[in-house]
Design a protein around this motif. Sequence first.
Motif, PDB file in Angstrom:
ATOM      1  N   SER A   1       9.030 -24.400   7.002  1.00 32.82           N
ATOM      2  CA  SER A   1       8.302 -23.138   6.990  1.00 32.82           C
ATOM      3  C   SER A   1       6.869 -23.385   6.563  1.00 32.82           C
ATOM      4  O   SER A   1       6.543 -24.395   5.944  1.00 32.82           O
ATOM      5  N   ARG A   2       5.989 -22.450   6.890  1.00 25.66           N
ATOM      6  CA  ARG A   2       4.585 -22.599   6.543  1.00 25.66           C
ATOM      7  C   ARG A   2       4.440 -22.674   5.030  1.00 25.66           C
ATOM      8  O   ARG A   2       4.961 -21.838   4.300  1.00 25.66           O
TER       9      ARG A   2
ATOM     10  N   GLU B   1       3.232 -22.403   1.298  1.00 20.22           N
ATOM     11  CA  GLU B   1       2.487 -21.390   0.575  1.00 20.22           C
ATOM     12  C   GLU B   1       1.283 -22.038  -0.096  1.00 20.22           C
ATOM     13  O   GLU B   1       1.343 -23.183  -0.543  1.00 20.22           O
ATOM     14  N   ASP B   2       0.195 -21.283  -0.174  1.00 22.36           N
ATOM     15  CA  ASP B   2      -0.976 -21.828  -0.842  1.00 22.36           C
ATOM     16  C   ASP B   2      -0.884 -21.555  -2.333  1.00 22.36           C
ATOM     17  O   ASP B   2      -0.129 -20.688  -2.799  1.00 22.36           O
TER      18      ASP B   2
ATOM     19  N   SER C   1      -1.524 -17.901  -3.760  1.00 20.32           N
ATOM     20  CA  SER C   1      -0.463 -16.916  -3.519  1.00 20.32           C
ATOM     21  C   SER C   1       0.740 -17.179  -4.422  1.00 20.32           C
ATOM     22  O   SER C   1       1.404 -16.238  -4.870  1.00 20.32           O
ATOM     23  N   ILE C   2       1.018 -18.449  -4.715  1.00 20.39           N
ATOM     24  CA  ILE C   2       2.126 -18.766  -5.618  1.00 20.39           C
ATOM     25  C   ILE C   2       1.835 -18.242  -7.017  1.00 20.39           C
ATOM     26  O   ILE C   2       2.680 -17.604  -7.653  1.00 20.39           O
TER      27      ILE C   2
ATOM     28  N   LYS D   1       2.269 -14.544  -7.170  1.00 18.85           N
ATOM     29  CA  LYS D   1       3.672 -14.135  -7.203  1.00 18.85           C
ATOM     30  C   LYS D   1       4.283 -14.377  -8.575  1.00 18.85           C
ATOM     31  O   LYS D   1       5.116 -13.583  -9.040  1.00 18.85           O
TER      32      LYS D   1
ATOM     33  N   GLU E   1       5.629 -30.015  -3.860  1.00 19.78           N
ATOM     34  CA  GLU E   1       6.975 -29.563  -4.187  1.00 19.78           C
ATOM     35  C   GLU E   1       7.705 -30.631  -4.979  1.00 19.78           C
ATOM     36  O   GLU E   1       7.410 -31.827  -4.881  1.00 19.78           O
TER      37      GLU E   1
ATOM     38  N   LYS F   1      11.024 -22.258  -7.344  1.00 13.50           N
ATOM     39  CA  LYS F   1      10.854 -21.712  -5.991  1.00 13.50           C
ATOM     40  C   LYS F   1      11.778 -20.529  -5.730  1.00 13.50           C
ATOM     41  O   LYS F   1      11.484 -19.683  -4.891  1.00 13.50           O
TER      42      LYS F   1
ATOM     43  N   TYR G   1      10.214 -17.583  -8.598  1.00 13.80           N
ATOM     44  CA  TYR G   1       8.802 -17.606  -9.032  1.00 13.80           C
ATOM     45  C   TYR G   1       8.659 -17.421 -10.549  1.00 13.80           C
ATOM     46  O   TYR G   1       7.676 -16.866 -11.016  1.00 13.80           O
TER      47      TYR G   1
END
Length: 259
Positions: A27-28, A30-31, A34-35, A38, A154, A203, A206
């Motif tokens: 999946s794309r 996350e930057d 944005s993390i 969240k 990750e 993950k 969050y």
Amino acid sequence: MSFRPISLRYATALALALSSLANALPSRAEDAASIVKKVSDRYLNAKSFQGVIMTHQSMTGANGQAATVDATQTVYVQLPGKYRFDVKAKGTGGAANASKNDHSMISDGKTLSVYYPASKQYIQNLAPKDFSMKQIVGSLLPQLDAFTPAGVSEGVANGQPTFIVLMKMQMPKNLPAQVTAEQKKQIEDNLRKSKPVKVIVNKRDYSLVEVVINGGAGKDLNIVISQQSFDKPIPASRFQFTPPAGAKLFTPPQTGGKP
């Protein structure tokens, strides 16, 4: 050249193949910004929170003496207004007396009580009306207006998949007027040399796992957050303060004139 319509069987097989391929693709990513957003929202939107915050701080004093402080803070928050922080610490070197600052801070929404077991004294005042989860977030998470996201990768912590976000401190936007050009340059040089803050995030939900800060000049701080739960009921007894046997209410000394 003519084209024949695709048969229903072939179209179904093609759709299943494409679906399987799509699921196999990563999946794309996350930057970092944005993390962090969240994570902040995860805590700010909570109506109740429980957790254990453990910090390990190492430092070197002006005399070159090394010191460490390990603190454990058990946190209970039930909004609005009810919270409890039980803080215990132990230190070495120049911070060998860190345990003298052990305390419990308890608010039932009306009265704020702070108890110091080393002196067997407690203080009571009206509970502040502006307490919110911002106090928790502000003490744990680098704020986006003071840091620039520098990258994300990750990993795995305690068997759980994580994001590892790097946050680089940026130049303060509003420096005091008395700061000279030379001082400003020194600040900029120090920021360039500083290591990014490492923020490790679960993950799945969050929540924060760990924050690692290298302050330079022998000043490092590790924050580990565990045993967290969000929006679960907390017994009202957690927010009730009963003075331990032998504890005395601290009365500030009077200074000058009549009270």
